[in-house]
Structure formats: structure tokens, C-alpha cells
Design an enzyme around this catalytic site. Sequence first.
Site, PDB file in Angstrom:
ATOM      1  N   HIS A 194      -9.833   1.041   5.191  1.00  0.00           N
ATOM      2  CA  HIS A 194      -8.563   1.306   5.878  1.00  0.00           C
ATOM      3  C   HIS A 194      -8.789   2.315   6.999  1.00  0.00           C
ATOM      4  O   HIS A 194      -9.600   3.239   6.878  1.00  0.00           O
ATOM      5  CB  HIS A 194      -7.526   1.835   4.886  1.00  0.00           C
ATOM      6  CG  HIS A 194      -6.131   1.813   5.413  1.00  0.00           C
ATOM      7  ND1 HIS A 194      -5.643   2.770   6.279  1.00  0.00           N
ATOM      8  CD2 HIS A 194      -5.110   0.924   5.214  1.00  0.00           C
ATOM      9  CE1 HIS A 194      -4.392   2.493   6.577  1.00  0.00           C
ATOM     10  NE2 HIS A 194      -4.042   1.381   5.953  1.00  0.00           N
TER      11      HIS A 194
ATOM     12  N   ASN B 290       0.860  -1.185   0.000  1.00  0.00           N
ATOM     13  CA  ASN B 290       0.000   0.000   0.000  1.00  0.00           C
ATOM     14  C   ASN B 290       0.898   1.237   0.000  1.00  0.00           C
ATOM     15  O   ASN B 290       1.452   1.608   1.027  1.00  0.00           O
ATOM     16  CB  ASN B 290      -0.909  -0.007   1.234  1.00  0.00           C
ATOM     17  CG  ASN B 290      -1.811   1.214   1.286  1.00  0.00           C
ATOM     18  OD1 ASN B 290      -1.957   1.941   0.306  1.00  0.00           O
ATOM     19  ND2 ASN B 290      -2.437   1.432   2.429  1.00  0.00           N
ATOM     20  N   TRP B 291       1.035   1.847  -1.181  1.00  0.00           N
ATOM     21  CA  TRP B 291       1.922   3.005  -1.296  1.00  0.00           C
ATOM     22  C   TRP B 291       1.319   4.276  -0.704  1.00  0.00           C
ATOM     23  O   TRP B 291       2.023   5.276  -0.548  1.00  0.00           O
ATOM     24  CB  TRP B 291       2.274   3.245  -2.775  1.00  0.00           C
ATOM     25  CG  TRP B 291       3.141   2.185  -3.367  1.00  0.00           C
ATOM     26  CD1 TRP B 291       3.691   1.108  -2.723  1.00  0.00           C
ATOM     27  CD2 TRP B 291       3.573   2.084  -4.728  1.00  0.00           C
ATOM     28  NE1 TRP B 291       4.431   0.355  -3.590  1.00  0.00           N
ATOM     29  CE2 TRP B 291       4.383   0.929  -4.842  1.00  0.00           C
ATOM     30  CE3 TRP B 291       3.356   2.867  -5.867  1.00  0.00           C
ATOM     31  CZ2 TRP B 291       4.967   0.538  -6.038  1.00  0.00           C
ATOM     32  CZ3 TRP B 291       3.937   2.465  -7.062  1.00  0.00           C
ATOM     33  CH2 TRP B 291       4.736   1.321  -7.148  1.00  0.00           C
ATOM     34  N   LYS B 292       0.042   4.253  -0.412  1.00  0.00           N
ATOM     35  CA  LYS B 292      -0.674   5.399   0.154  1.00  0.00           C
ATOM     36  C   LYS B 292      -0.437   6.644  -0.716  1.00  0.00           C
ATOM     37  O   LYS B 292      -0.289   6.531  -1.930  1.00  0.00           O
ATOM     38  CB  LYS B 292      -0.272   5.614   1.609  1.00  0.00           C
ATOM     39  CG  LYS B 292      -0.468   4.355   2.457  1.00  0.00           C
ATOM     40  CD  LYS B 292      -0.252   4.596   3.929  1.00  0.00           C
ATOM     41  CE  LYS B 292      -0.443   3.312   4.710  1.00  0.00           C
ATOM     42  NZ  LYS B 292      -0.332   3.499   6.172  1.00  0.00           N
TER      43      LYS B 292
ATOM     44  N   GLY C  31       2.849  -1.189   4.481  1.00  0.00           N
ATOM     45  CA  GLY C  31       2.798   0.236   4.197  1.00  0.00           C
ATOM     46  C   GLY C  31       4.159   0.805   3.866  1.00  0.00           C
ATOM     47  O   GLY C  31       4.669   0.659   2.759  1.00  0.00           O
TER      48      GLY C  31
ATOM     49  N   GLY D  50       2.327   2.940  11.279  1.00  0.00           N
ATOM     50  CA  GLY D  50       3.264   4.052  11.164  1.00  0.00           C
ATOM     51  C   GLY D  50       4.183   4.223  12.352  1.00  0.00           C
ATOM     52  O   GLY D  50       5.021   5.124  12.371  1.00  0.00           O
TER      53      GLY D  50
ATOM     54  N   SER E  52       3.233  -1.794  10.548  1.00  0.00           N
ATOM     55  CA  SER E  52       4.666  -1.597  10.786  1.00  0.00           C
ATOM     56  C   SER E  52       5.488  -2.865  10.565  1.00  0.00           C
ATOM     57  O   SER E  52       6.439  -3.155  11.294  1.00  0.00           O
ATOM     58  CB  SER E  52       4.897  -1.056  12.207  1.00  0.00           C
ATOM     59  OG  SER E  52       4.318   0.227  12.347  1.00  0.00           O
TER      60      SER E  52
ATOM     61  N   GLU F  24      -5.263  -4.788  11.016  1.00  0.00           N
ATOM     62  CA  GLU F  24      -4.323  -3.678  11.197  1.00  0.00           C
ATOM     63  C   GLU F  24      -4.644  -2.947  12.495  1.00  0.00           C
ATOM     64  O   GLU F  24      -5.543  -2.099  12.536  1.00  0.00           O
ATOM     65  CB  GLU F  24      -4.434  -2.697  10.025  1.00  0.00           C
ATOM     66  CG  GLU F  24      -3.846  -3.196   8.730  1.00  0.00           C
ATOM     67  CD  GLU F  24      -3.507  -2.036   7.812  1.00  0.00           C
ATOM     68  OE1 GLU F  24      -2.384  -1.998   7.310  1.00  0.00           O
ATOM     69  OE2 GLU F  24      -4.362  -1.155   7.610  1.00  0.00           O
TER      70      GLU F  24
ATOM     71  N   GLU G  52      -7.161   4.766   8.014  1.00  0.00           N
ATOM     72  CA  GLU G  52      -6.920   6.179   7.680  1.00  0.00           C
ATOM     73  C   GLU G  52      -8.140   6.811   7.026  1.00  0.00           C
ATOM     74  O   GLU G  52      -8.406   8.006   7.204  1.00  0.00           O
ATOM     75  CB  GLU G  52      -5.690   6.275   6.777  1.00  0.00           C
ATOM     76  CG  GLU G  52      -4.409   5.936   7.522  1.00  0.00           C
ATOM     77  CD  GLU G  52      -3.239   5.575   6.624  1.00  0.00           C
ATOM     78  OE1 GLU G  52      -2.166   5.270   7.166  1.00  0.00           O
ATOM     79  OE2 GLU G  52      -3.400   5.580   5.383  1.00  0.00           O
TER      80      GLU G  52
END
Length: 253
Positions: free
Chosen positions: A96, A8-10, A236, A174, A215, A168, A98
Amino acid sequence: MRPIIIANWKMNLGYRDSLKLAEDLVRAIPEAELYKKDVVVCPSASSLLIVAEMFKKHHIVMGAQDVFWREQGAFTGCESPKFLWEAGCRLAIIGHSERRQNLQETDAMVNQKIKAALVAGLAPILCVGETYEERAAGKTDNVIMGQTIKALSGIQLLANEQLVVAYEPVWVIGSGRPIEPEEAEHASRIIYQTLLDLFPLTIVQNNIRIVYGGSIDGSTVSDFTGLEYFGGFLVGGASLHAEEFASIIKQTE
């Protein structure tokens, strides 16, 4: 089922950087690994087409970071599941944390998106997980079960449809450090038992994969590869580095 490793490159890479990373991945990931495992890359929407072109001759699968619940219409800024399929995507991240936190995405919205993705032929990557406050209050199991049940309400997977459920824990995303493997294994067991309440055993065993995200990097992935029920990873930050992501793929069994 084959292990699945999802990048997941976000919202981290522009057009040129996405192209470069795609090129680096093609060089870094041994072809033999791609025959044994499913490797998925989810770039930002603006880079989908160029990344898809780069992966066309390789066995790296394209995924989307989100999808809308309608095929087309006056929905500014949304991504049609039909158009994502046409662009080369075969999976889509849905729910997700976020998006739940920053865009107030609800379980009901997640449910609609999963239904639309399946109709379009996209395999949903459903994200579930608890916040630090929920964990501190001892609500982890209830949160995971509740999110899973609400997201999959009214859905009956067909024999040719696939689903990925990504655990997650929100409080470690992160942070640079994953949770203890024992905690992850407990969460995977809760998800698995919840899925058995929703689908027949054959569907759970043959059509659904549970993965861990939070992470994970090349130095920690081995702690999670042997855990019960987990069949891969949602990665991530570490997926933004070709050699690091390739190391995760090689270690995943």
C-alpha cells in the site's frame, strides 16, 4: 470471476468501534449479495480476532492490512503470514502506498511479502499507483508497469492461487474525489497487459482480479463498475460506514 469489494479500515478504529462496525456490516449487507460477490474486510491487527469471530457465521472474508515475509522469528511488530491464516485471514494487502511512503517499503520487500503470503495460503492484494509528481511528469504507465513487474518477479501462480492487483493513484487517496473513469480504465489496461507478460492467459483470466481504489464512495462507484478489466474495489474511508459500504457492494457488478 466474481467481483471483489475490499474494506481497508486502516488505523481508524479501536477494539470497540471495530466490533460495532462489524455488527453493523452484518446487518447492512444483504445475504444475497454475499453469495454473488466476494466481500473482504481488513481491520487493524489488534481487532482481527474479534472481527473474525463476528464474521464466522457469515460470508464476509477476513483480510490483513499487511504481512511479513517470514513465518516466525525475532521480528518485533511484524505479522506472520502463518499466524494471520490461523487468525482467519484469507487475503493480505501488500505494498500500500502509505507503507511505501511512511515506512519506506520497497518493491523488493513487496515481492518477498507476496511470495510468503502465497506460501501461507493468503491471496495478496498488491497495490500499485503513481504519485502526483510522477503523473505530472508523464510517468504513470512506467510506474504502474514497474511496480507490478518488480512485485511479481519470480512468482508463478498455481491453479489454486489467487491474486488481486489494486490500482490506487496515490495523489487521490483520501482526497474525497476519484480520478476520471477514463484514466482508471487506461491504468487497468496497462496492468492487464503487464500481467499477460508475466503469466499465462488462463491464469490472468481465472486467478487474477484488478480492482480500483482511491476515494471511492456510494455516489461515485457506479462510474467505475462497467470499466474494462476492473473486477471490484479497494475502499478506504467509505468502508468505515456500514450503509455506505453496503451501497458500494450493491452497486458493484
